[in-house]
Design an enzyme around this catalytic site. Structure first.
Site, PDB file in Angstrom:
ATOM      1  N   HIS A 120     -17.529  -8.508  43.472  1.00  0.00           N
ATOM      2  CA  HIS A 120     -17.862  -9.828  42.903  1.00  0.00           C
ATOM      3  C   HIS A 120     -19.792 -10.042  43.262  1.00  0.00           C
ATOM      4  CE1 HIS A 120     -18.917 -11.254  46.981  1.00  0.00           C
ATOM      5  NE2 HIS A 120     -17.876 -10.196  47.301  1.00  0.00           N
TER       6      HIS A 120
ATOM      7  N   HIS B 198     -23.377 -12.433  40.642  1.00  0.00           N
ATOM      8  CA  HIS B 198     -23.653 -12.726  39.674  1.00  0.00           C
ATOM      9  C   HIS B 198     -24.434 -11.646  38.458  1.00  0.00           C
ATOM     10  CE1 HIS B 198     -23.205 -16.493  41.480  1.00  0.00           C
ATOM     11  NE2 HIS B 198     -24.378 -16.159  42.842  1.00  0.00           N
TER      12      HIS B 198
END
Length: 181
Positions: A133, A135
């Site tokens: 995980h 951005h």
């Protein structure tokens, strides 16, 4: 200084500026070549690794145990809560949760970083199944010779709700609702 001298000086100045601009462009081009060469070398390594490991099968694994999920965290869409749930459930469900650290928190990786990331994610057998995980921008693993691509997961929200979330502290709307009823 005569008119002709000024003209000659201006022409000389323009020629020097064009020459300098050309040299700067050559330096920038040559700076990118080593990075592209390293990235292409790493892509070839990945392709060789996959063809040697699995000459006839799907490249990337032996089924469910090799599943990789890449979760692209989008701000103000409960991504922290969702990731915390993944951490809470990983031990009992026997998968690994890993946070992706990108350079300068930039979601777009360089060619070299992309090749390394693909190599790390697809060959790190001890961390499969895995939930990665951060951005990050979409990365097409098939361009790097990977057939068993990771599963991409995004959670989105309506634009108005995201905007309200930026301006209101947590649970603000719930407190207003309780006051009005």
């Amino acid at each position: 200084m005569t008119e002709g001298d000024r003209y000659t000086l201006n022409v000389a100045f323009v020629i020097v500026m064009l020459f300098l601009e050309n040299q700067i462009q050559k330096l920038e081009d040559s700076r990118g070549k080593p990075e592209r060469a390293i990235a292409m070398h790493e892509v070839r390594e990945i392709e060789q690794h996959h063809t040697m490991d699995n000459p006839r099968q799907d490249q990337g694994g032996d089924g469910e145990g090799d599943i990789i999920i890449l979760y692209n965290r989008v701000p103000k869409t409960a991504s922290t809560s969702f990731t915390n749930i993944a951490y809470d459930l990983c031990a009992q469900n026997k998968y690994h949760v890993l946070h992706i650290n990108t350079t300068k928190n930039n979601p777009v990786m360089s060619l070299q970083d992309r090749a390394r990331f693909v190599k790390n994610v697809t060959t790190w057998k001890e961390m499969k199944p895995g939930f990665y995980h951060e951005h990050v921008a979409y990365l097409d693993f098939t361009k790097y010779g990977v057939i068993n691509k990771p599963i991409y997961l995004n959670v989105i929200r309506t634009a108005i709700e995201r905007l309200v979330s930026y301006w209101c502290p947590p649970n603000y709307h719930r407190r207003l609702w309780r006051l009005s009823h």
